[in-house]
Design an enzyme around this catalytic site. Structure first.
Site, short mmCIF file in Angstrom:
data_model
loop_
_atom_site.label_atom_id
_atom_site.label_comp_id
_atom_site.label_asym_id
_atom_site.label_seq_id
_atom_site.Cartn_x
_atom_site.Cartn_y
_atom_site.Cartn_z
N TRP A 557 0.93 -1.17 -0.03
CA TRP A 557 -0.02 0.07 -0.09
C TRP A 557 1.11 1.17 -0.06
O TRP A 557 0.30 2.37 0.46
CB TRP A 557 -1.07 0.24 1.16
CG TRP A 557 -2.37 -0.62 0.95
CD1 TRP A 557 -2.57 -1.72 0.34
CD2 TRP A 557 -3.51 -0.24 1.46
NE1 TRP A 557 -3.79 -1.92 0.18
CE2 TRP A 557 -4.43 -1.09 1.01
CE3 TRP A 557 -3.91 0.78 2.28
CZ2 TRP A 557 -5.69 -1.19 1.40
CZ3 TRP A 557 -5.22 0.97 2.94
CH2 TRP A 557 -6.15 -0.09 2.24
N HIS A 558 2.16 1.27 -0.58
CA HIS A 558 2.94 2.31 -0.36
C HIS A 558 3.20 2.76 -1.98
O HIS A 558 4.28 3.30 -2.06
CB HIS A 558 4.40 1.77 0.16
CG HIS A 558 4.38 1.33 1.39
ND1 HIS A 558 5.45 0.97 2.20
CD2 HIS A 558 3.03 1.43 2.36
CE1 HIS A 558 5.11 0.60 3.41
NE2 HIS A 558 3.62 0.99 3.59
#
Length: 638
Positions: A557-558
C-alpha cells in the site's frame, strides 16, 4: 457543517476544493480550515465517513475490511504479469475518509485459493531514511527543510532527541501503547544475536540509523487507532467553530473543470453507487461545484493521475485513445509507478491463544475475551527494522546485484536495502491453516528498481484503468527479497518461540536440502548460549525461493511516483510548489508527487507531504502565520 452525502445549505461554490479524503487530503483540509475561518474548504471523498467505526478504531479488527461486503477499500486490477507467475494482481487502496491511515489490506493467491493478507501498518510510525528527501533534488524539499514538517505533525512520547521530534502536533506517536513484551523481547534478542543493533529511535531522520527498534505507533491514549481524519478533520467538524470546513463523502470526482485560460475553476463529481439504495439516472447525475481560488487533487498515486487524465492533463496519445480532449500536454502523468514489494513469512510457535491475534481472527476467541486480554489494542506489530547486507552477502548475491549496489548503495552508508516488520499472527485467511498461534515476519524492498504505470481507458471514473504494477520486472528486486528471506529465517530460528515454518507460506525446497522446512517440539537454539549456524542455500534453493516470491509477492500500500515532482522534460507533472504543469490554480498534494522512493512505511511521508503542501498553499493565500487551531492534544482527536 457535518459530514454528509450532499453539499448542504445550497453551497455550490467554495474557495478551495480538495479531491480525495486520504492522509494528505485530511492534513491540507484541516490546516487550511483552521488557518482562516473565512476560507471555505470542501473535501470530496469517494468512500464513507470513518468516524466511530469500531473496525477502524480497534487495531486488532482490521481484517474485517477484507470481507466481500466491505466498502472500505478500492481495488485496482493490474494486467497479467509473467514476472508474477501470470497473476492479474489486485491492488487495493483506502476507500474511506482517512484513506490508508484508517485501513490497510492486501490480497494474495495461494494454490488457486484466496489467501487474504491483512496488516495494520496504518498504526505504525516510520519516517523516511536519512537522505530520502534529498534524492528528490527539489529546492525546499531537502531532509533539512522537511524536518520542521515532520516535527509539526507529531506529539512524540517515545525515547527521542527533542531536536528531531515534535511535542505539540495532532498525531500522537508513542511506544506506551499495549505491547506483547514476551514476543517482543524474544525477537529482539534473536536479532541482536545476528549482529543487528537495537536502537531507541530508528526514526531519527537526521542521523540515519540502521537497525531494529520496538515498534512505535500512532494511537490514542485509549489504545484506539489514530488516523488522519481523527487527528485533522473530526476535531474541527465537532468544535462548532469551523462551519467553513465542508466534507462530502460517498462521492466520486470525475474531473477538474478549466476556464479558457486553463485555470482550474471547479470539479465535476457524482454520487458513489456503492452507497446508493436505488440507482437512477437522476441520482447518478453529474454535479459541479466551483472553486474561487484553487483545486487540489489528493487521491493518491493510483487515483490522482486518473483524475488528471480525465480532466485533459496527460499524454496526448493516451487522452485521444480515451476520448478526452487535451487541456495540457504533460506526458509524465501516470508513469513511473512505484511500490514497496512485500511478502510475509509465517512461522509455527509455542505461543498461547492470548499471545497472538490468530484466535481472535479465526473466531476461536470472542471479542469480549479479546477486550479482557487487551488484544483489541494490539496491532500485532512488535518490531521494525532497516538493514543492509554484509560485504560477503553482497558478493553472494551475484554480479548483477553487485553492479546495482555500487551504483545505488555503496556510497550511501545509511541507506537500507530491506525493511522488516513483525506480525503476531498468520497474516492471511485463518481457514487455510490449522488452529494455532503463529508469528510472521514481513520483508519489503526499501527502494525497488522496478516501475509500472496507470492510465485511463475512457472518460468516466468507472472505466477500468490500464494498470501495470511493474513488480519484479527488474531482476535485482528479486535478489533483494531472496536475501531478506534468508535473514528472516535466521531471526526466527534464534527465538525461543520458534517451532518451524508454516508450509503454506514458504518455498518448497528440494529433498535433501539444508533449507528444507522443519517442524519442532522444542526451541532450535537450545539454551541460547551456543551459537547457531546459518542455513547454507544452494542455487536450486534460491530458485525455489524465487518461484515462491513471483507467485506471492505483493503490495505494501505504498504506491507513489505517478505525478512526480520534477522538471517537465524529465517526465515531471508538478513543480516545487506542486502546481500542475500547463495549468493554473491546480495542485497535487499526495504521495504521487514523490519522484523517488523512501525507506519507510509511507504513512508518515504522506502526512509530511500534506503538511508541506498545506504550508505552500497557506503562503500563497497569505496565511503563512496560520494557527493550529482545533488540532492540539486536548481536542477530541485524542
Amino acid at each position: 457543517m457535518p459530514i454528509s452525502n450532499k453539499i448542504a445549505h445550497g453551497v455550490d461554490e467554495v474557495d478551495v476544493i480538495i479531491c480525495g479524503g486520504g492522509v494528505a487530503a485530511c492534513v491540507v483540509a484541516g490546516r487550511l480550515a483552521a488557518a482562516d475561518p473565512k476560507l471555505e474548504v470542501l473535501m470530496i471523498e469517494g468512500g464513507e465517513n470513518n468516524a466511530g467505526n469500531p473496525l477502524v478504531e480497534n487495531p486488532a479488527l482490521f481484517p474485517q475490511h477484507l470481507v466481500p461486503a466491505s466498502k472500505t477499500a478500492v481495488w485496482y486490477k493490474a494486467k497479467k504479469s509473467e514476472q508474477l507467475d501470470g497473476r492479474e494482481y489486485m491492488l487495493p487502496t483506502g476507500g474511506l475518509l482517512g484513506g490508508g491511515s484508517s485501513v490497510n489490506i492486501m490480497l494474495f493467491v495461494v494454490d488457486g485459493e484466496t489467501r487474504r493478507e491483512a496488516y495494520a501498518k496504518c498504526t505504525r510510525y516510520s519516517r523516511p531514511a536519512k537522505g530520502d528527501f534529498d534524492t528528490w533534488k527539489t529546492p525546499g524539499w531537502s531532509t533539512e527543510e522537511m524536518m520542521p514538517f515532520m516535527r509539526k505533525l507529531e506529539t512524540y512520547t517515545g525515547r527521542r532527541d527533542p531536536a528531531y521530534h515534535g511535542n505539540d502536533g495532532p498525531l500522537r506517536v508513542t511506544n506506551e501503547s499495549f505491547r506483547m513484551k514476551k514476543t517482543e523481547d524474544d525477537l529482539l534478542r534473536a536479532i541482536e544475536q545476528l549482529g543487528f543493533p537495537i536502537i531507541d529511535d530508528l526514526q531519527d531522520t537526521a542521523i540515519g540509523n540502521l537497525g531494529f527498534e520496538r515498534q512505535v505507533k500512532t494511537v490514542t491514549t485509549e489504545g484506539k487507532r489514530l488516523d488522519a481524519a481523527t487527528a485533522y478533520i473530526h476535531p474541527l467538524l465537532n468544535d462548532g467553530q469551523h462551519p467553513n470546513l465542508h466534507v462530502l463523502c460517498e462521492s466520486k470526482v470525475i474531473r477538474v473543470l478549466f476556464d479558457e485560460h486553463k485555470r482550474a475553476v471547479g470539479v465535476e463529481y457524482t454520487p458513489n453507487p456503492e452507497y446508493m439504495i436505488i440507482s437512477t439516472a437522476t441520482e447518478r447525475a453529474r454535479m459541479t461545484v466551483k472553486a474561487r481560488k484553487m483545486v487540489v487533487i489528493s487521491c493518491g498515486a493510483l487515483g490522482s493521475p486518473l483524475i488528471l487524465e480525465r480532466s485533459g492533463v496527460g499524454s496526448p496519445d493516451i487522452l485521444e485513445q480515451a476520448s478526452v480532449s487535451l487541456v495540457a500536454d504533460v506526458p509524465g502523468v501516470g508513469s513511473d509507478y512505484q511500490d514497496h514489494n512485500l511478502v510475509f513469512w509465517p512461522f509455527k510457535t509455542n505461543l498461547g491463544p492470548a499471545d497472538t491475534l490468530d484466535a481472535l481472527w479465526s473466531g476461536r476467541m470472542s471479542p469480549e475475551e479479546a477486550v479482557a486480554n487487551r488484544l483489541m489494542q494490539y496491532s500485532g506489530c512488535d518490531m521494525h527494522g532497516k538493514y543492509r547486507p554484509s560485504k560477503e552477502e553482497i558478493k553472494e548475491m551475484g554480479p548483477e546485484f553487485e553492479k546495482h549496489w555500487k551504483a545505488e548503495y555503496q556510497d550511501y552508508p545509511s541507506k537500507p536495502l530491506m525493511i522488516t516488520a513483525s506480525a503476531a499472527a498468520f497474516v492471511g485467511d485463518p481457514s487455510l491453516v490449522p488452529a494455532g498461534a503463529y508469528y510472521s515476519l514481513g520483508s519489503y524492498t526499501a527502494y525497488p528498481k522496478s516501475r509500472g504505470h496507470i492510465h485511463i481507458t475512457g472518460p468516466n471514473w468507472e472505466d477500468p484503468p490500464d494498470l501495470e504494477t511493474g513488480f519484479f520486472t527488474e531482476a535485482v528486486d528479486v535478489t533483494k527479497q531472496i536475501y531478506a528471506y534468508k535473514v528472516i529465517r535466521e531471526m526466527m530460528r534464534r527465538t525461543s518461540m520458534y517451532r518451524g515454518e508454516l508450509p503454506i507460506g514458504h518455498p518448497e525446497f528440494p529433498a535433501g536440502s539444508e533449507a528444507v522446512l522443519v517442524d519442532l517440539d522444542a526451541p532450535l537454539a537450545g539454551d541460547f548460549e551456543k551459537p547457531l549456524g546459518k542455513i547454507k542455500y544452494t542455487p536450486e534453493d534460491d530458485k525455489a525461493i524465487e518461484k515462491f516470491l513471483r507467485k506471492h509477492i505483493g503490495t505494501t500500500w505504498h504506491s507513489l511516483g505517478t505525478c512526480a515532482m520534477k522538471p517537465r522534460h524529465e517526465g515531471g507533472v508538478v513543480d516545487k510548489t506542486l502546481n500542475v504543469y500547463g495549468t493554473q490554480g491546480l495542485k497535487v498534494v499526495d504521495l504521487s508527487i514523490c519522484p523517488e522512493n523512501v525507506a519507510a512505511n509511507t504513512q508518515i511521508t504522506a502526512y509530511t507531504v500534506g503538511e508541506k503542501g498545506a504550508d505552500i498553499i497557506m503562503r500563497e493565500l497569505g496565511l503563512a502565520d496560520a494557527k493550529q487551531e482545533g488540532m492540539n492534544l486536548n481536542g477530541c482527536a485524542h
